[in-house]
Design a protein around this motif. Sequence first.
Motif, PDB file in Angstrom:
ATOM      1  N   THR A  29      -3.513   4.059   8.896  1.00  0.00           N
ATOM      2  CA  THR A  29      -2.729   5.285   8.769  1.00  0.00           C
ATOM      3  C   THR A  29      -1.720   5.255   7.635  1.00  0.00           C
ATOM      4  N   HIS A  30      -1.511   4.072   7.008  1.00  0.00           N
ATOM      5  CA  HIS A  30      -0.475   3.996   5.986  1.00  0.00           C
ATOM      6  C   HIS A  30      -0.711   2.844   5.001  1.00  0.00           C
ATOM      7  N   TYR A  31       0.056   2.879   3.931  1.00  0.00           N
ATOM      8  CA  TYR A  31       0.094   1.807   2.946  1.00  0.00           C
ATOM      9  C   TYR A  31       1.467   1.159   3.020  1.00  0.00           C
ATOM     10  N   VAL A  32       1.533  -0.133   2.669  1.00  0.00           N
ATOM     11  CA  VAL A  32       2.810  -0.818   2.534  1.00  0.00           C
ATOM     12  C   VAL A  32       2.932  -1.217   1.066  1.00  0.00           C
ATOM     13  N   LEU A  33       3.963  -0.675   0.389  1.00  0.00           N
ATOM     14  CA  LEU A  33       4.185  -0.928  -1.026  1.00  0.00           C
ATOM     15  C   LEU A  33       5.453  -1.747  -1.211  1.00  0.00           C
ATOM     16  N   TRP A  87      -5.923   2.997  -3.104  1.00  0.00           N
ATOM     17  CA  TRP A  87      -5.297   1.767  -3.572  1.00  0.00           C
ATOM     18  C   TRP A  87      -5.782   0.583  -2.750  1.00  0.00           C
ATOM     19  N   GLN A  88      -5.786  -0.583  -3.372  1.00  0.00           N
ATOM     20  CA  GLN A  88      -6.234  -1.814  -2.731  1.00  0.00           C
ATOM     21  C   GLN A  88      -5.088  -2.826  -2.715  1.00  0.00           C
ATOM     22  N   PRO A  89      -5.049  -3.745  -1.733  1.00  0.00           N
ATOM     23  CA  PRO A  89      -4.001  -4.770  -1.690  1.00  0.00           C
ATOM     24  C   PRO A  89      -3.962  -5.582  -2.981  1.00  0.00           C
ATOM     25  N   LEU A 107       8.189  -0.167   1.019  1.00  0.00           N
ATOM     26  CA  LEU A 107       8.027   1.239   1.348  1.00  0.00           C
ATOM     27  C   LEU A 107       6.758   1.399   2.172  1.00  0.00           C
ATOM     28  N   LYS A 108       6.888   2.046   3.302  1.00  0.00           N
ATOM     29  CA  LYS A 108       5.718   2.342   4.155  1.00  0.00           C
ATOM     30  C   LYS A 108       5.390   3.820   3.926  1.00  0.00           C
ATOM     31  N   VAL A 109       4.162   4.072   3.470  1.00  0.00           N
ATOM     32  CA  VAL A 109       3.770   5.422   3.084  1.00  0.00           C
ATOM     33  C   VAL A 109       2.561   5.843   3.898  1.00  0.00           C
ATOM     34  N   ALA A 110       2.649   6.999   4.547  1.00  0.00           N
ATOM     35  CA  ALA A 110       1.538   7.505   5.356  1.00  0.00           C
ATOM     36  C   ALA A 110       0.401   7.976   4.461  1.00  0.00           C
ATOM     37  N   LYS A 111      -0.827   7.715   4.902  1.00  0.00           N
ATOM     38  CA  LYS A 111      -1.999   8.222   4.189  1.00  0.00           C
ATOM     39  C   LYS A 111      -2.155   9.691   4.513  1.00  0.00           C
ATOM     40  N   LYS A 112      -2.712  10.425   3.582  1.00  0.00           N
ATOM     41  CA  LYS A 112      -2.997  11.856   3.795  1.00  0.00           C
ATOM     42  C   LYS A 112      -4.391  12.010   4.305  1.00  0.00           C
ATOM     43  N   VAL A 132       3.677  -2.735  -5.893  1.00  0.00           N
ATOM     44  CA  VAL A 132       2.501  -3.543  -5.609  1.00  0.00           C
ATOM     45  C   VAL A 132       2.052  -3.195  -4.194  1.00  0.00           C
ATOM     46  N   VAL A 133       0.766  -2.907  -4.038  1.00  0.00           N
ATOM     47  CA  VAL A 133       0.228  -2.582  -2.716  1.00  0.00           C
ATOM     48  C   VAL A 133       0.140  -3.885  -1.923  1.00  0.00           C
ATOM     49  N   GLN A 134       0.906  -3.977  -0.858  1.00  0.00           N
ATOM     50  CA  GLN A 134       0.920  -5.192  -0.043  1.00  0.00           C
ATOM     51  C   GLN A 134      -0.138  -5.126   1.055  1.00  0.00           C
TER      52      GLN A 134
END
Length: 154
Positions: A136-140, A110-112, A149-154, A129-131
Amino acid sequence: MNWYVLYTKPKWEKKVADKLLEMGVKAYCPTTVQVRQWSDRKKKVEVPLFSSYVFVQLEERERNAVFAVTGVVRYLFWLGQPAVVKEVEIAAIQQWLSAPDTYDVALDQWQPGEKVVVPHGIFKDQEAVVQEVKGTHYVLVLEALGCILKVAKK
């Protein structure tokens, strides 16, 4: 019947929910257990998941009845209307709180600024929406729920 969001006085969430239930209003104050440290001890404490918010389910014409409860400040509004929370969103919160360790979200490319649908986990099928994309993670941003939502990358 719709779910609405009540704004309460600070630290009054559980008291307001209990009083509303006594009145016969369906109220939900999601809580989680946290370990709090005092100078002489540690203690597990049940705290509201959302500070100063309680969810209530009632008919539109009955919305003013909640103001009879001490601690209720106002309804949360979105775009000039009382904020309505979908039944599936309340169910998702309840399901997540019942087994928080069983959910996992995997995100890869995903991209911002990109609008996405969460593919797995408690927020499955929620639009976001990807913020930010971090190492190490994404902020959605989950606009429908009004949360980040803070989501850890795999």
